[in-house]
Design an enzyme around this catalytic site. Structure first.
Site, short mmCIF file in Angstrom:
data_model
loop_
_atom_site.label_atom_id
_atom_site.label_comp_id
_atom_site.label_asym_id
_atom_site.label_seq_id
_atom_site.Cartn_x
_atom_site.Cartn_y
_atom_site.Cartn_z
N HIS A 6 1.21 5.72 -0.91
CA HIS A 6 0.56 7.01 -1.20
C HIS A 6 1.29 7.58 -2.42
CE1 HIS A 6 -0.79 7.52 3.31
NE2 HIS A 6 -1.21 6.39 2.76
N TYR A 12 1.58 -4.30 -20.38
CA TYR A 12 2.12 -4.64 -19.05
C TYR A 12 1.19 -4.25 -17.92
CZ TYR A 12 6.25 -6.87 -20.65
OH TYR A 12 7.09 -7.78 -21.22
N HIS A 40 0.87 -1.19 0.00
CA HIS A 40 0.00 0.00 0.00
C HIS A 40 0.90 1.23 0.00
CE1 HIS A 40 -2.77 3.11 1.05
NE2 HIS A 40 -2.27 3.25 2.27
#
Ligand SMILES: [Zn+2]
Length: 221
Positions: free
Chosen positions: A99, A124, A97
């Site tokens: 930002h 891709y 995860h």
């Protein structure tokens, strides 16, 4: 003994990939987190308030299958993102995860389809990411985000949290990292091309990739 050696190598990998992502500006400050599910059902996850650029393998949090801290520092408060995706994607071994700027930017655009955040720009993107679902905005750490991810029923390995960032699962940590990078680069391409009427891959080109690589896109399952 073998399990201990594998765990030590995974701890090193989490730190190595974390530093690589941080040093390329893919998640600033103490944002972003990484987890890996171990063979015995426990998982390793990066600690709360830890920069991915400066992780210590010995301080990574180890949780049991119920999410209780076994050893290491207290885990990231974004645990619900990880647990919900593991619950619904049985084959997932690792989750990243971030930002990351371009993905976050795309999450705020008005034209985004919540079931296909990005169009088929490159082969891709389809091969590494497949497709990405948009989840509405929740306050960071709000356990309700887990319900929104569970609502996708495991059809997406890649989920984009609105005004926040991507959450991407993979069969291995390397696969999850590479897919997150591919998502970020594709988001960047989308922003570069926005309003320029670019040619996306055609329906036939997408079908050819699905057949050639056995891709499991959400709308072909
Ligand atoms: Zn976050």
């Amino acid at each position: 003994m073998e399990g201990v050696m594998i765990e030590a190598a995974i701890r090193e990998d989490i730190c190595r990939f974390g530093r690589s992502l941080f040093e390329r500006g893919l998640t600033p400050g103490a944002s972003g987190n990484i987890s890996v599910r171990l063979a015995d059902g426990d998982w390793l996850v990066t600690p709360t308030n830890a920069s991915l650029g400066f992780l210590d393998p010995a301080r990574i949090s180890r949780l049991d299958a119920q999410g209780r801290l076994v050893s290491g520092d207290p885990p990231t408060k974004e645990i619900p993102l990880h647990s919900a995706l593991y619950e619904t994607r049985a084959g997932a071994r690792a989750i990243v995860h971030l930002h990351s700027t371009h993905s976050v930017a795309v999450s705020m655009l008005p034209e985004i389809d919540p079931r296909a955040v990005l169009p088929p720009l490159t082969a891709y993107y389809l091969m590494r990411v497949g497709q990405t679902a948009l989840v509405p905005y929740y306050r960071p750490g709000d356990p309700a985000v887990a319900g929104a991810i569970r609502g996708l029923a495991g059809r997406y390995a890649s989920v984009l949290l609105a005004n926040h960032g991507p959450v991407v699962a993979g069969d291995t940590l390397e696969a999850a990292v590479f897919a997150t990078e591919e998502l970020e680069e594709t988001a960047k391409l989308y922003l570069l091309l926005r309003g320029l009427n670019p040619r996306y891959l055609t329906r036939e080109q997408v079908a050819d990739l699905v057949a050639a690589y056995g891709l499991k896109l959400p709308d072909t399952q």
